[in-house]
Design a protein around this motif. Sequence first.
Motif, PDB file in Angstrom:
ATOM      1  N   ARG A   1      13.182  16.778 -23.263  1.00 29.08           N
ATOM      2  CA  ARG A   1      14.469  16.185 -23.878  1.00 29.08           C
ATOM      3  C   ARG A   1      14.408  14.749 -23.540  1.00 29.08           C
ATOM      4  O   ARG A   1      14.164  14.331 -22.599  1.00 29.08           O
ATOM      5  CB  ARG A   1      15.672  16.866 -23.077  1.00 29.08           C
ATOM      6  CG  ARG A   1      16.296  17.967 -23.783  1.00 29.08           C
ATOM      7  CD  ARG A   1      16.762  18.001 -25.053  1.00 29.08           C
ATOM      8  NE  ARG A   1      16.400  19.367 -25.687  1.00 29.08           N
ATOM      9  CZ  ARG A   1      17.193  20.122 -25.438  1.00 29.08           C
ATOM     10  NH1 ARG A   1      18.549  19.931 -24.905  1.00 29.08           N
ATOM     11  NH2 ARG A   1      17.208  21.491 -26.330  1.00 29.08           N
ATOM     12  N   ALA A   2      14.830  13.895 -24.431  1.00 29.55           N
ATOM     13  CA  ALA A   2      14.703  12.367 -24.265  1.00 29.55           C
ATOM     14  C   ALA A   2      15.984  12.141 -23.240  1.00 29.55           C
ATOM     15  O   ALA A   2      16.958  12.566 -23.440  1.00 29.55           O
ATOM     16  CB  ALA A   2      15.119  11.727 -25.642  1.00 29.55           C
ATOM     17  N   GLN A   3      15.760  11.204 -22.452  1.00 30.12           N
ATOM     18  CA  GLN A   3      16.890  10.688 -21.510  1.00 30.12           C
ATOM     19  C   GLN A   3      17.827   9.730 -22.104  1.00 30.12           C
ATOM     20  O   GLN A   3      18.776   9.916 -22.097  1.00 30.12           O
ATOM     21  CB  GLN A   3      16.255  10.279 -20.216  1.00 30.12           C
ATOM     22  CG  GLN A   3      15.649  11.333 -19.318  1.00 30.12           C
ATOM     23  CD  GLN A   3      14.630  10.374 -18.299  1.00 30.12           C
ATOM     24  OE1 GLN A   3      14.248   9.444 -18.431  1.00 30.12           O
ATOM     25  NE2 GLN A   3      14.202  11.217 -17.223  1.00 30.12           N
ATOM     26  N   THR A   4      17.387   8.894 -23.080  1.00 29.65           N
ATOM     27  CA  THR A   4      17.978   8.061 -23.839  1.00 29.65           C
ATOM     28  C   THR A   4      17.285   7.718 -25.377  1.00 29.65           C
ATOM     29  O   THR A   4      16.102   8.133 -25.145  1.00 29.65           O
ATOM     30  CB  THR A   4      18.413   6.731 -23.329  1.00 29.65           C
ATOM     31  OG1 THR A   4      17.152   6.148 -23.157  1.00 29.65           O
ATOM     32  CG2 THR A   4      19.218   6.788 -21.924  1.00 29.65           C
ATOM     33  N   GLY A   5      18.128   7.407 -26.179  1.00 29.45           N
ATOM     34  CA  GLY A   5      17.295   7.274 -27.630  1.00 29.45           C
ATOM     35  C   GLY A   5      17.912   8.369 -28.495  1.00 29.45           C
ATOM     36  O   GLY A   5      18.479   9.369 -28.056  1.00 29.45           O
ATOM     37  N   THR A   6      17.387   8.239 -29.797  1.00 25.72           N
ATOM     38  CA  THR A   6      17.994   9.162 -30.709  1.00 25.72           C
ATOM     39  C   THR A   6      16.690   9.361 -31.472  1.00 25.72           C
ATOM     40  O   THR A   6      15.665   8.328 -31.925  1.00 25.72           O
ATOM     41  CB  THR A   6      19.115   8.448 -31.995  1.00 25.72           C
ATOM     42  OG1 THR A   6      19.888   7.711 -30.861  1.00 25.72           O
ATOM     43  CG2 THR A   6      19.516   9.187 -32.599  1.00 25.72           C
TER      44      THR A   6
END
Lengths: 342, 404, 266, 286
Positions: C79-84
């Motif tokens: 899972r990405a911690q931040t970002g889209t």
Amino acid sequence: MTARLPLPHRWDDLRRWVPWLLPLGAATTLAAASDGYWPATVARMLPLALLAVSVATVTGAAGLPTLGQVAPYAAGAYTTARLAMAGHTLAPVHLTAAALAGAFTAGLLGMLLVRHRGTVVLMLSLAVAELTTITATQWRTVSGGTDGLAGIPAPHLLPGTPPLTADRPVLLYATAVTVAATAATMLLLHRHHLLLTAVRGNETRAAASGHPVTTYLWLVHTGAGAIAGTAGALLIHTHRWITPADVGFDTAALALLAAVIGGTHSPPGAAVAAVLVLGVRDVAAADWPGHAPLLLGALFVAAVYLLPGGLTAALTRLRAEIRRVRATRRPEPLPAASRRTS
Amino acid sequence: MTRLRSRLRRGLASATAAAALLTAAACAGAPADPDAVRIGLLVSLSGTYATVGQDMQAGFRLYLDSHGGRLGGRKVDLVVGDEGDGPATAVPAAQKLLERDRVVALTGLVGGATVDKVQVLTTARKVPLLGANARPAFTSEGGKPRDLTYTWHTSYNSDEPGIAIADHVKSQVGDGAVYAIGPDYQGGWDELRGFTDTFTRLGGKLANPDGKALFTPFPATENFLPYLNKAAETKPEAVYTFYAGAAAVAFVKQYAQSDLKDVPLYAAGFLTEGSVLTAQGPAATGIRNVLNYSPTLSNAANQAFIAAWSAAGNSSPPTTFAMASYDAAAVLDRALAGVAGDVTGPKLNEAIGKVGRVTSPRGDWQFEPTEHRPVQRWYLREVRADGPVLSNVLVQDLTTLPAT
Amino acid sequence: MTTRHVDAVDHIPSRRDPADIGRAHDTGLVATGLYHAHQRLTVLDLDSFAIAPGDRHAVIGPNGAGKSTLLNLLAGSTRAQTGTITYQGQTITRRGAAWRARAGIGRTFQHPTVYPGLTVLDCVRMGGWHHRRNPDRVPLELLELVGLTGHADYPATTLSHGHRRMLDLAVALAGQPRVLLLDEPAAGLTDTDLTRLLDILGTLPGWMAVILVEHHMDVVAALADWITVLHHGRRHLDGPADHVRADPTVRTLHLDSAEAGHAARP
Amino acid sequence: MDTYLIPGLDGIAYGLLLAIAAAGLTLAFGAGGVLNLAHGTLIAAGGYVAATTSTGTWPSLAAAVTAATVVGAAGGGVLAAATARLRGRGHLDQALLTFGIALIGADLLTTVFGADIRRPRLPAALDTTLTIAGHPYPADRLAALTAAVIITTIGYAVLHRTRAGRLIRATVDDRHMVAGIGVNPRAVDTTVLVVSGALAGLAGALCTPILGVGPATAPTTLLLSLVIVVCGGLGSVPGAVVAAIGVGLVQTIGVITIPALAPYLLLSAMALLLLTRRRPLPGMPG
């Protein structure tokens, strides 16, 4: 190893049905040929056998070692008990309601459990087992408190038929339900054998190929909950009493250990092992009162060393050995030692 | 390959052994003496209540041995079964005694839940159940009250100790409040209900903040100190409790170490009965408790009982468990004497109904005609040093229950 | 500005041009503001990354540069911690690996693993489970393609490392991906298998977008028309393949990494 | 505040006692790779031995504690021999074996020591109460608390300052690596299980004066130790100590603060902790 259960198109396929007819035949013989002790005693073992089938399904097919199947078992049992005590005594209604209650309970718990693996599942399900007993104890209007419920009205197979009270019909009925539920489990597991083996064996690859692993495991857990619920109904039908202790850790541990002895990938093996375990505890130990735990412990230790992989693996090895002996057709006699034991 | 085969062989050997064991077990139980009467004794010999079970077995055997192994002039073949921790193990054992050994009477039974379940089996088979310990408030069967024709007890109802002592406690505390605490299971609920209901009906006040007895998790809790110190904040005049076994030992020890240590402790007699008293030691001194028996009762039957008990090699005084089981044998003795010809369940049951007054170490008693439990005296006892050992010394008679 | 020849798309401007991201946004896979840290160490910090149908995009860089993390984030394994992350215009940041795979994002693994207990053929069947309209023909064709026809009925665990890698590719292709993420597909392959791999990559359909993480520069050269160089989780260089390969800093980086890689791995 | 002083102290004392019991279990799991369900039986064995050895004098008390530790260590040795043959067969087979051994052990203990509750006789100085902040508090608990603090400190020092301790910690982190540095993992396993058994026996001896020992001791202490080991992160000794104090406080302050939920508190706390744990537990795949 998985038992196959195709439809008997050919005579050869009929042989595959024999294992399923064996317990029914044994039950009939037992009901016909013995005193009242054996039918009642064996019938009382079958709910745990079916619970072990449910545990083996979750532990084997989904790869989640669980002590928590006593929760759907309890749901099924108390649903059945309360229905019967409210005057609804039709067995098919009980079985359906109990299976639904079991599936519902397992479905809810599954949402928490199937996200975890290995020892974490074991410990979480330990909490589930303990909390099941505690809840049953505290919820006195349903469970009747720690002493539980007794004298639960007997079920009727169909409207108008006499109640199932006599030991022999109860044995036949319980065997039929156990065998049918186990066979249904095996059929479903066999149909999805490929998916389950893959998901259990390599979750990451399966997910990368688009398989919703958690959903699959949840479905297995929920389905096994229906089996556990059915086992709960069977508990009421064969015992006609229940205490919170019957749906607690001890029962969960026996069912899980039976699944291990049977071979975790074999629900029928788990059922046979459950009968074996209760046979040692309740029958073999009866003549040495006070030492049932000792005999049970000895059985567990012996099973670990003598039956690696469980009963099912031993059976497979035995078959392989027979095939090998047949293939070589050795003319010389068997060694003396093996003759003595056979 | 050789290893595999040797493993297989061992597997086969163990399977054969297991099968042999099962067969042997199945074949056992053929009657040894055709004239003997077979009695089943079902008590806990493993698990949490093994001490009580062993006491009950000792009591029954004491009577049997002191009567030449005969009851009512008939040779007795005593078959013992293990009740274990509850119905899950007790019911299969009872089934074995009833169906394979075909006993004419079943006695013993430690736990209330066990009695509740086994009673259905014995009633269905018309075999008298002569319980010698717990007697539960039998749950109804399909809306109808339980058929108690074949059910007898030489013990008491679980709520009777509390009922018996309530009046005495009320007279001691006057307007003061009493804190009630007990274990969270059926036995605890019954024992405490007997006391709190009677006590409040007599105008007594409970010190518990919500006016209800406090129940501690059972058997999980063995650390009572937090509960006891919390209870001390309500400034009770006295405390009433019921615990048994391991919990009783822990409770008594910790009571003496808590803020409550100077507050008088009243209890159902099981708190200090039997081996737990030895483990509690001096901490138990001064606890006033209620039971249907005290080893210091001065009647002749008790003196004979105590003498036989010591002669049998028991170092500690007999318990109410042993005494009630001893009485069960006495009841069977008199009942069997009244049966003519072959002994069957119904004939024996009828004879039990005609036993009348039983001379017992606890003082004479008789069965209440409909509920089949003793009409007996209850005694106030206090833990005191009796020679080298601690004993529950008789203080006074309290009352006769059930009140007629 | 470069011109690239791909079957379906004639001309794609540089990804540095915002308009291109817009185009990939509707049809391809776009990640913006990706940041991933492990125990407070930055593993990946990438302002934007986009791939459109038909792209052949290589990601290179020394070990620990964040290449595999990038693939894992795109595939949903991590899972990405931040970002889209968007795919075909839809935000998929919170979708799991299975959902993304069914939506058309397929992948292979740096350390290819098989399904224990399954035959080689069944492994490929599992890969194409969601395209059951063409039952056994496709898996068999794929096995033929990767050269494992002879192993079809053997347990997958009996395969050698190189063969497992080829099987992994077949499994990924069985899912009929629109975006294919390849994590070091050439590592540990024999020369024969390497040739076969290059053949297969050469025949991938033109509409398929391919992201290739690879150390093997021959494979990169044969396949990629665009290269991103990662270093310490950040974009070191980004551009047309021949341009990047000619860059002297890349060569030193890469040589360093080859040695560092040897030292780092037990 | 005053209300919680004594329960708080009691919770810590009780927790540290449990920590010694659980430290053995967590070592066996983390460093020995054994899910030991017979751990409670070793604790009970230590308790029985201590209760029968102690006669109310200081030397006999010392002898009791030593004897309990030795018996526990011997039991650990038996378990090491029994589980050595099960390498690579998974935790369920170990559970089956050790559960079987626990049942056999319980039967043997009851046969040897009887089914009665046993308590050791303590020296008079310990069998009394002290006054702390106006409340009486049992001296034996304070002694046990002191002993527990000392043992925990020694244990920490051994684990962090000695070669053997570092080896054990390394084994928890990576079993294979230890083999790589030339240490026989079998020897490590045996040592760890013997140490684990010794801790169990010691814990049994320290708990007996407070709780007594009887047939229910083994299952109760096993369940509590399991809860602590799980909450502490399976294999982590410092984690187990923290978790044990948490369990101690839940069992003292928790149960009197919300008595209605007392039966649920402990296991719900464990379940919640497991469910909310982000990191995978050490010693297991994801």
